[in-house]
Motif scaffolding. Structure first.
Motif, PDB file in Angstrom:
ATOM      1  N   LEU A   1       0.693  -1.292   0.043  1.00 37.33           N
ATOM      2  CA  LEU A   1       0.067   0.211   0.012  1.00 37.33           C
ATOM      3  C   LEU A   1       0.874   1.439  -0.132  1.00 37.33           C
ATOM      4  O   LEU A   1       0.322   1.984  -0.626  1.00 37.33           O
ATOM      5  CB  LEU A   1      -1.025   0.125   1.058  1.00 37.33           C
ATOM      6  N   ASP A   2       2.046   1.281   0.599  1.00 33.31           N
ATOM      7  CA  ASP A   2       2.877   2.320   0.798  1.00 33.31           C
ATOM      8  C   ASP A   2       3.447   2.610  -0.721  1.00 33.31           C
ATOM      9  O   ASP A   2       3.510   3.726  -1.295  1.00 33.31           O
ATOM     10  CB  ASP A   2       4.039   1.742   1.497  1.00 33.31           C
ATOM     11  N   LEU A   3       3.641   1.327  -1.234  1.00 30.29           N
ATOM     12  CA  LEU A   3       4.229   1.628  -2.653  1.00 30.29           C
ATOM     13  C   LEU A   3       3.315   2.083  -3.631  1.00 30.29           C
ATOM     14  O   LEU A   3       3.569   3.154  -4.418  1.00 30.29           O
ATOM     15  CB  LEU A   3       4.748   0.026  -3.271  1.00 30.29           C
ATOM     16  N   LEU A   4       1.978   1.791  -3.621  1.00 24.53           N
ATOM     17  CA  LEU A   4       0.928   2.364  -4.512  1.00 24.53           C
ATOM     18  C   LEU A   4       0.796   3.735  -4.119  1.00 24.53           C
ATOM     19  O   LEU A   4       0.649   4.750  -4.982  1.00 24.53           O
ATOM     20  CB  LEU A   4      -0.542   1.612  -4.319  1.00 24.53           C
ATOM     21  N   ALA A   5       0.882   4.047  -2.900  1.00 26.50           N
ATOM     22  CA  ALA A   5       0.538   5.376  -2.389  1.00 26.50           C
ATOM     23  C   ALA A   5       1.608   6.257  -3.024  1.00 26.50           C
ATOM     24  O   ALA A   5       1.340   7.504  -3.407  1.00 26.50           O
ATOM     25  CB  ALA A   5       0.566   5.554  -0.916  1.00 26.50           C
ATOM     26  N   ALA A   6       3.065   5.852  -2.728  1.00 30.03           N
ATOM     27  CA  ALA A   6       4.015   6.583  -3.358  1.00 30.03           C
ATOM     28  C   ALA A   6       3.827   6.697  -4.974  1.00 30.03           C
ATOM     29  O   ALA A   6       4.161   7.889  -5.340  1.00 30.03           O
ATOM     30  CB  ALA A   6       5.034   5.873  -3.039  1.00 30.03           C
ATOM     31  N   LEU A   7       3.625   5.664  -5.599  1.00 25.80           N
ATOM     32  CA  LEU A   7       3.312   5.940  -7.167  1.00 25.80           C
ATOM     33  C   LEU A   7       2.226   6.946  -7.429  1.00 25.80           C
ATOM     34  O   LEU A   7       2.460   7.447  -8.565  1.00 25.80           O
ATOM     35  CB  LEU A   7       3.012   4.499  -7.449  1.00 25.80           C
ATOM     36  N   HIS A   8       1.569   6.934  -6.480  1.00 28.51           N
ATOM     37  CA  HIS A   8       0.219   7.921  -6.853  1.00 28.51           C
ATOM     38  C   HIS A   8       0.480   9.459  -6.347  1.00 28.51           C
ATOM     39  O   HIS A   8      -0.135  10.241  -6.508  1.00 28.51           O
ATOM     40  CB  HIS A   8      -1.269   7.521  -6.306  1.00 28.51           C
ATOM     41  N   SER A   9       1.637   9.475  -5.523  1.00 25.05           N
ATOM     42  CA  SER A   9       1.944  10.629  -4.967  1.00 25.05           C
ATOM     43  C   SER A   9       2.407  11.818  -5.849  1.00 25.05           C
ATOM     44  O   SER A   9       2.792  11.348  -6.972  1.00 25.05           O
ATOM     45  CB  SER A   9       2.898  10.458  -3.849  1.00 25.05           C
ATOM     46  N   ASP A  10       2.450  13.055  -5.586  1.00 27.72           N
ATOM     47  CA  ASP A  10       2.616  13.993  -6.509  1.00 27.72           C
ATOM     48  C   ASP A  10       4.356  14.117  -6.701  1.00 27.72           C
ATOM     49  O   ASP A  10       4.362  14.661  -7.993  1.00 27.72           O
ATOM     50  CB  ASP A  10       2.227  15.355  -5.888  1.00 27.72           C
TER      51      ASP A  10
END
Lengths: 762, 621
Positions: free
Chosen positions: B366-375
């Motif tokens: 989930l961290d990874l996906l969040a990071a990929l979606h971060s600005d």
């Protein structure tokens, strides 16, 4: 109204300008770097436009030679050209104003395709073409969080495009769509159209398309009006006029689902700048502003290339802002002219007639079909009227003919020289052992008119005298022969049975007439009217008389002999005949005083004779023969009595001829059979009287039937009388005429004389 | 003339002092975390001032011994600044101009062009002059340039002289000190960098560069000895850590993993930012099969990569010349390279899920996906590349399912399906390509290839959704989703290209396809068996085993269904066969979502064994 707000003076020529999403910060790319101006710092300007010199304290990015800028969220992209490559650099833009400088995030280098750039005049002018940078978001992605405080205020400026999700995925990949990453689309002066997903780990710039000419404009258009504000189509325009439309192709090759379709079109260049709205591409060539309807492309791909843009007649436009629609529905463009004037260009509303031309092809086809069928209808009606007129003309012409003929006939009823007349021929024929007399009636048309369709030849036959058994009414028989056409100079021959042997009574009158029916004139329609059917014109022609002489069946000499013998020997076979004969004999015997014996087989003969002056006969015959036969007179002169007999039998008296003209009957005695079956013997002899001039020719009729004798006698008298009355006046001189008058009286005398003894006794 | 010269000198010195103080001010500020960028601009400004100065000197002053020292000092400063800004060719030009002027001063004949010989004669000729030390400084600069240009061979030839420089200079420095103490008003210009510091730096860097070069050439032991020497030298922390790290690499290549680990540990201890040592140690753990340690190392690596300074080359104290300028050989860079934080996070997540730390792994995913979606993901190039985003989604989904969060898994799968569904082809021909390098770039390959992938992703998403419904015991929905998957997979027509055992090769599309087929059919078969549609279940399970013979679940359930149908011997045979497969099958290389689900209805092997044993007597009887 446009108000000049402030004047900014930068240290060098500005290659690109970009406004932040909240319109508070202005970024400007100069040769020495990117400068950043906060608009609120300009707000203190009072009425007059404030002038601001931009110095190095406003410098945000000290990168040299930046050609284009783009702001995506808080990321500032710069594009600059190094020797052989394009450098795309991403800077993290500070959240608060321009006080501190930017931090470089990443940088990409794209190889420069030199072939296109080299050959232009860039080197001479020293001005580099500006690459086009725009940001494309997927239609279903959330709007970019901007640097401003409220993200709801974010409006998509002309450099930000929302693209239909499917097309977005097709062009930029699933990963960019999943990451909801905006994509930078970059149109380079070397013709490359590149893209770079901004917020995707590990993404690199990739080439989307190559226009092979400097890209001047990249935009998006909602060509199909169904999207929820998503553009359906990307448009890239090259400097030399190549327009590339990028759209989703539903159902690609081999059933492979959706594919991205690249459609290339060409417009006359050079394209200086462009902008696009829902359906149209507006572009300036420097000398003119043109509008290209992108929608029409969908109708047919073949003539898309030929589709030419419409001129809007505005020249010297070097930059265009995104078109807007004013309340009246007109399109407004903001353009910058070469001289630095900002022009507001209002395009007139499309009129109805132009709207007509924009009908979809199916509708056009339908209307064309309608027009064609209407033309066809008119044509049909015209031809129908034409045929109507033609037929009426025909009818009038016909009627004219009819009237002409009618006048002709009415005028000519009395004269003998009628141009339309009948003559007839009698002929005995034997059918099924029954002899019958046929009359062949010939209608001669020697008039200049044509007897056309609708005429009927009507022949009425009735006996001159009829037995009382008929009830006081003439037992007439009517024959009508409708004929199609009888042109001038031709004749119509019809045959009709006159009488069976022994039935009819002679002489018979054959009355010919021509009947014209009005209904035939008007054709089939008129036939439906009951009243018209019987309305016709009847025009009498001439009247013919068929008398005993016409009805004689002349036997050849051999036949006559045979007949004579057979009549003697053949008593047993014809008992009824014998019985009838015996009855007549009895009657006649009683009439003559009853001195005769009833059992006497020898039939009682009646006879009558006609005596005519030889000279008169000769005259008659000469006149007659000279008409027909040059050798005739000689012959006639030698045997006057024979000639007379011949003449009597063959003369077409009253327009009727006998059918046995062919064989010359150069005999003084002729045996024949009358129409009632009795044999008749005609004998001619010349008797010389006391005076030379009173030589007469006597023709004697002998038969056992008194009707035959009377009939023949009457017939002979009529002929001689007619011949004498008509021919003598023509052929003889005045001196002779007087004499003939005397002779005629003598004839009369003679006739009466002859007739009476013939009836009385032999 | 004399007057003129004096004023000129004064002027230059004033200018110089200005530049100098400015530079030092900057360096002080550099300590206060001024951005690298800004620092460089100021360096650039200094350099341009130095350039002006040196041009003035060289253009305006004849090459005279009297002014040699100050002139050469200016050259030293200018060159050093140039080199620090990586403007190597400029520095080299300046240096050669300076040596020419020195030769003019001494009046010697032009000497050989071979660099070591040239410098030897030059040093000899200036041996007793006043500017001897200045020439030696210039030699240090030459050394730095050689190092920066990776001319290790030249350095090798000249190594003894170079290494002896430090001794001679340290004695001179003593003199200098004395003189400076004597007369504070000395007008000998200052140097931007102490030559002794420079020599220390150069020595260590030379050892490091040489070590890396030798290591890459396979001469591990020689490299090790050099590095051992270097580790004892005084050097910046970072360089010291590098020497330890490289020693570790040498030891690792000499197959001494434990010693290598020791070295790596020392490296990290020396400089906590030496993430490459962490990475290398994690590789060793992986090699050793110590997954827990590997996971630990990954976690450490990831957190240190997330530190702000980790990725940027740190400034070596107050040193003007950064070691990164000197250490630029490819072989060294290879040894120092570290994957990006994201790929580390991905491996960490993957390892966690694979080795039993599911909940942890899920969090990492989930961290990874969040990071990929971060600005702040801005297309940083990954090396090795991350898997494609849909694959990451699917892996995360599989992890979530393993962690018994089917709703979240379904949401992720929905996202994948929603993205790809419109792009799927109606029919697809799969031609297995020869070994292509498309994996290396991770870029969109041929269009067909991409379509194939999309189809497989969608299929996998359906499969995972089926698993989710199976987990929720919603058999009907499970059958629906498995069927969707199967329907999608049968659109692919495989075109054989000769090589028969393509299926065996892991990672190929065909392998994935077959695996998906096997799993989806097995899943549907199991679902059917739960709803007592045994006939359908048996058919699907048989088909599943045909597609993927190593599918354990399918084998066991096939036996179970046979058992329920009363075909007990067949069932027993089926189970036996499956157990024999289980031993040899390896699923390591497969993606998470292609693993057999752990959440569905399970059969207890011991119970099955029991049944077989019960059957045994009847079988023998």
């Amino acid at each position: 109204i446009l108000i000049l707000f402030a004047v900014l003076q930068f240290p060098g020529p500005v290659s690109d300008l970009v406004e932040s999403h909240d319109k508070q910060v202005l970024f400007a790319a100069c040769m020495s770097g990117v400068y950043c101006v906060i608009q609120s710092s300009l707000a203190d300007a009072s009425s007059s436009p404030s002038e601001l010199k931009i110095s190095s304290e406003f410098l945000l990015v000290p990168e040299e030679g930046v050609l284009s800028l783009l702001l995506v969220g808080s990321v500032l992209l710069t594009l600059s050209q190094r020797d052989t490559s394009w450098i795309l650099t991403l800077y993290n833009c500070p959240k608060q104003s321009a006080s501190s400088s930017c931090e470089s995030l990443t940088s990409f280098s794209l190889p420069l395709v030199s072939s296109v750039v080299q050959d232009d005049d860039e080197g001479k002018t020293g001005v580099r073409r500006r690459p086009v940078l725009i940001c494309v978001c997927s239609g279903d992605a959330t709007p970019l969080p901007s640097s401003s405080t409220s993200s709801s205020e974010v409006t998509l400026t002309d450099r930000h495009i929302r693209l239909e999700p499917v097309l977005f995925k097709l062009l930029f990949g699933v990963d960019a769509a999943l990451a909801k990453s905006p994509v930078i689309l970059c149109g380079l002066p070397d013709g490359c159209l590149c893209f770079l997903p901004v917020r995707l780990a590990g993404s690199r710039p990739r080439v989307l398309h190559n226009l092979e000419q400097p890209v001047v404009f990249v935009g998006a258009s909602a060509v199909m009006k169904m999207g929820l504000g998503h553009a359906q189509c990307l448009v890239a325009v090259g400097e030399l006029g190549r327009v590339v439309l990028i759209k989703t192709d539903k159902g690609g090759p081999e059933g492979g689902g959706n594919t991205a379709g690249f459609t290339e079109r060409c417009v006359p260049g050079p394209v200086v700048c462009g902008c696009v709205d829902k359906n149209c591409l507006y572009y300036s060539t420097g000398s003119d502003l043109l509008r290209l309807d992108l929608n029409e492309e969908t109708s047919s791909k073949t003539d898309a290339a030929r589709q030419s843009p419409t001129s809007l007649s505005v020249c010297r436009v070097v930059a265009l802002a995104e078109p807007a629609h004013n309340p009246a529905g007109e399109v407004e463009l903001l353009g910058l002219s070469v001289r630095g004037q900002i022009q507001r260009i209002t395009l007139p509303l499309e009129k109805e007639d132009t709207g007509l031309s924009k009908m979809p092809s199916t509708q056009v086809g339908r209307s064309v079909r309608d027009l064609l069928s209407a033309i066809g209808d008119v044509c049909d009606r015209a031809s129908m009227l034409k045929t109507g007129i033609k037929s009426k003309n025909q009818i009038l012409k016909h009627l004219n003919q009819v009237l002409n003929i009618s006048f002709l006939l009415v005028a000519g009823t009395n004269s003998e020289e009628n141009l339309i007349r009948c003559h007839a021929t009698t002929k005995w024929s034997r059918l099924l052992q029954k002899d019958s007399l046929n009359l062949t009636c010939v209608l001669d048309n020697s008039s200049p008119y044509v007897l056309e369709h609708g005429w009927t030849l009507s022949v009425t036959v009735f006996p001159l005298s009829y037995p009382p058994s008929a009830g006081g009414e003439s037992p007439s028989t009517n024959f009508s022969f409708p004929f199609h056409s009888l042109p001038a100079g031709e004749s119509l021959e019809v045959s009709l049975p006159l009488a069976a042997a022994g039935v009819a009574s002679f002489p018979m009158t054959v009355s010919c007439s021509l009947i014209f029916s009005l209904s035939s004139l008007l054709g089939e329609e008129a036939a439906n009217f009951k009243g018209l059917q019987c309305s016709c014109i009847s025009l009498p022609l001439n009247t013919l008389t068929v008398d005993w002489l016409h009805a004689l069946q002349v036997s050849s000499p051999i036949d006559a002999q045979k007949m004579a013998t057979s009549q003697c020997n053949n008593t047993a076979t014809d008992t009824i005949q014998t019985f009838l004969n015996s009855r007549r004999i009895k009657c006649s015997g009683r009439g003559e005083g009853g001195g005769e014996n009833a059992s006497k087989p020898k039939r009682e003969q009646f006879s009558a004779s006609v005596r005519v002056l030889s000279e008169l006969v000769r005259d008659m015959l000469v006149v007659k023969s000279s008409d027909e036969d040059p050798q005739g007179p000689k012959l006639a002169l030698q045997n006057v009595h024979v000639s007379l007999l011949e003449w009597l039998l063959s003369e077409g008296f009253g327009g009727v001829r006998t059918g046995h003209q062919g064989d010359k009957m150069s005999r003084s005695v002729i045996h024949a059979r009358g129409p009632n079956g009795h044999t008749v013997k005609l004998t001619a002899k010349e008797s010389v009287g006391k005076e030379e001039s009173l030589t007469t020719v006597e023709v004697q009729v002998e038969s056992s039937s008194i009707a035959a004798v009377c009939g023949l006698h009457h017939a002979m008298l009529r002929r001689v009388q007619r011949a004498a009355s008509t021919k003598s006046i023509r052929s003889l001189g005045l001196r002779r005429a007087l004499q003939r008058a005397e002779v005629t009286t003598k004839h009369l005398f003679l006739f009466s004389f002859i007739y009476l003894p013939a009836v009385s006794s032999k | 003339m004399c007057q003129y010269w004096w004023s000129f000198t004064l002027c230059t010195v004033v200018t110089f002092q200005f530049a100098f103080t400015f530079l030092f001010q900057q360096q002080e500020r550099g300590a206060e975390a001024v951005s690298h960028n800004q620092n460089q601009t100021h360096q650039r400004w200094c350099l341009s001032e130095f350039h002006k100065l040196s041009r003035k000197i060289q253009g305006g002053i004849p090459p005279l011994v009297d002014h040699a020292q100050s002139e050469l000092t200016v050259v030293y400063n200018t060159c050093l600044c140039s080199a620090a800004l990586s403007q190597l060719s400029e520095a080299e030009l300046l240096l050669s101009q300076a040596t020419e002027r020195v030769i003019q001063m001494t009046g010697d004949d032009p000497i050989s062009s071979d660099p070591p010989a040239f410098w030897r004669t030059l040093l000899k000729s200036v041996g007793n002059t006043t500017f001897n030390s200045s020439v030696q400084h210039l030699l240090c600069l030459q050394w730095a340039l050689w190092l920066a240009k990776c001319q290790l061979k030249t350095i090798q030839e000249f190594q003894d002289e170079l290494f002896s420089l430090s001794e001679t200079l340290s004695t001179e420095l003593g003199d200098d000190k004395r003189s400076s103490e004597r007369g504070k008003s000395s007008d000998i210009p200052l140097l931007v960098m102490d030559p002794r510091r420079l020599i220390e730096l150069l020595q260590t860097c030379t050892f490091i560069a040489q070590g890396a070069e030798r290591l890459s050439e396979g001469q591990s032991s020689e490299a090790l000895s050099g590095l051992q020497k270097a580790s004892s030298l005084p050097a910046p922390r970072m360089l010291l850590a590098y020497t330890h790290h490289l020693s570790g690499c040498c030891l690792a290549s000499m197959s001494c993993p434990q010693m290598a680990l020791q070295c790596y540990r020392k490296a990290v201890e020396t400089d906590s930012r030496c993430v490459c040592a962490l990475y290398q140690s994690l590789l060793i753990y992986r090699e050793l099969g110590n997954t827990q340690a590997e996971i630990q190392a990954l976690r450490l690596l990831h957190s240190s990569l997330l530190l702000p300074s980790a990725t940027e080359p740190p400034l070596a104290g107050a040193a003007l010349l950064s070691p990164s300028v000197l250490l630029c050989s490819q072989s060294l860079n290879r040894l120092l390279s570290v994957p990006s934080a994201l790929s580390v996070l991905h491996s960490l997540a993957q390892k966690c899920v694979l080795y039993g730390r599911v909940s942890e792994g899920v969090e990492y995913y989930l961290d990874l996906l969040a990071a990929l979606h971060s600005d702040d993901q801005h297309g940083v190039h990954e090396d090795p590349p991350l898997p494609r985003l849909p694959e990451l989604y699917l892996e995360a989904g599989a992890a979530l399912l393993t962690a018994r969060r089917p709703a979240d898994c379904m949401a992720l799968c929905d996202e994948v399906v929603g993205t790809t569904l419109e792009l799927l082809p109606e029919k697809l021909v799969l031609e297995e390509p020869e070994e292509t390098s498309e994996i290396e770039t991770g870029a969109v390959g041929a269009e067909g290839e991409d379509r194939m992938r999309m189809l497989l992703w969608t299929g996998a998403a359906y499969l995972l959704q089926g698993h989710c419904h199976t987990h929720l015991r919603d058999w009907k929905q499970a059958v629906t989703h498995y069927t969707r998957c199967i329907n999608l997979l049968v659109k692919v027509h495989f075109k054989k290209k000769g090589d028969a055992d393509m299926v065996g090769k892991q990672g190929t599309n065909l392998c994935i396809l077959q695996r998906l087929k096997g799993l989806s059919l097995a899943g549907r078969g199991i679902s059917f068996s739960q709803t007592d549609q045994l006939r359908e279940a048996l058919r699907d399970l048989h088909l599943s085993l045909q597609a993927a013979p190593d599918c354990v679940g399918a084998g066991l359930w096939c036996g179970e269904v046979l058992w329920r149908l009363g075909r007990r011997q067949e069932a027993a045979a089926c189970w036996e066969k499956t157990w024999s497969f289980t031993a040899q099958s390896s699923v390591e290389g497969l993606r998470l979502y292609l693993q057999e689900p752990q959440t569905g209805p399970l059969l207890d092997s011991t119970e099955l064994q029991h049944r077989i044993q019960e059957l045994g007597p009847t079988l023998s009887a």
